[in-house]
Design an enzyme around this catalytic site. Structure first.
Site, PDB file in Angstrom:
ATOM      1  N   CYS A 103      -6.924   8.267  -4.880  1.00 56.44           N
ATOM      2  CA  CYS A 103      -8.156   7.488  -4.865  1.00 56.44           C
ATOM      3  C   CYS A 103      -8.006   6.248  -5.740  1.00 56.44           C
ATOM      4  CB  CYS A 103      -9.307   8.346  -5.374  1.00 56.44           C
ATOM      5  SG  CYS A 103     -10.904   7.576  -5.153  1.00 56.44           S
ATOM      6  N   CYS A 158     -12.164  13.138   0.070  1.00 50.69           N
ATOM      7  CA  CYS A 158     -11.232  14.262   0.016  1.00 50.69           C
ATOM      8  C   CYS A 158     -10.043  13.880   0.891  1.00 50.69           C
ATOM      9  CB  CYS A 158     -11.877  15.589   0.414  1.00 50.69           C
ATOM     10  SG  CYS A 158     -12.417  15.751   2.108  1.00 50.69           S
ATOM     11  N   CYS A 183      -8.510  14.752  -4.016  1.00 50.86           N
ATOM     12  CA  CYS A 183      -7.541  13.746  -3.548  1.00 50.86           C
ATOM     13  C   CYS A 183      -6.678  13.242  -4.695  1.00 50.86           C
ATOM     14  CB  CYS A 183      -8.222  12.587  -2.827  1.00 50.86           C
ATOM     15  SG  CYS A 183      -9.044  11.378  -3.859  1.00 50.86           S
TER      16      CYS A 183
END
Length: 137
Positions: free
Chosen positions: A89, A11, A85
């Site tokens: 990522c 996150c 996120c």
């Protein structure tokens, strides 16, 4: 080399959702799953309300600290679970990715964090089942 399945929770701040998920997976897998968590912009500390919510479940995450997301952590994990996120990522072909849409516990009181925690627990139980790892009582 380990035959253990591995999971990475990501996150933004690695202070709430991903730390609660990692705590649950460590606890409920009984060590049968290698667990990592990281954030694209790690906070200075874990959300104290997330810590409190997990302590209510008998899981202590006070010793954990937010970590920066690295390519190596993604490469070393079988399952990468993102929690808001988005495109930050890194993506590697052949990895199993899941995106868990969960409310952010940042700035919330314990009454608001408990339902997030409980949803994470349910998803962790489903993840364990999908990995073929029995949950520890």
């Amino acid at each position: 080399m380990t035959d253990k399945p591995s999971a990475l929770f990501v996150c933004i701040h690695n202070a709430g959702r991903s730390q609660m998920a990692a705590g649950y997976l460590r606890h409920l897998s009984g060590g049968a799953v290698e667990v990592r968590s990281a954030g694209s912009m790690p906070a200075d500390q874990i959300n104290p309300v997330a810590v409190e919510a997990m302590l209510e479940e008998g899981i202590d995450i006070r010793q954990e600290s937010p970590k920066v997301l690295t390519d190596e952590a993604v490469e070393a994990s079988d399952v990468v679970i993102t929690m808001g996120c988005g495109d930050v990522c890194p993506f590697y072909p052949g990895k199993r990715y899941e995106d868990w849409k969960l409310d952010d516990p940042a700035g919330q009181g314990i009454e608001s964090v408990r339902p997030i925690r409980d949803e994470i627990k349910g998803r962790i139980l489903g993840l364990l089942e999908s990995l073929g790892v029995p949950a520890v009582a």
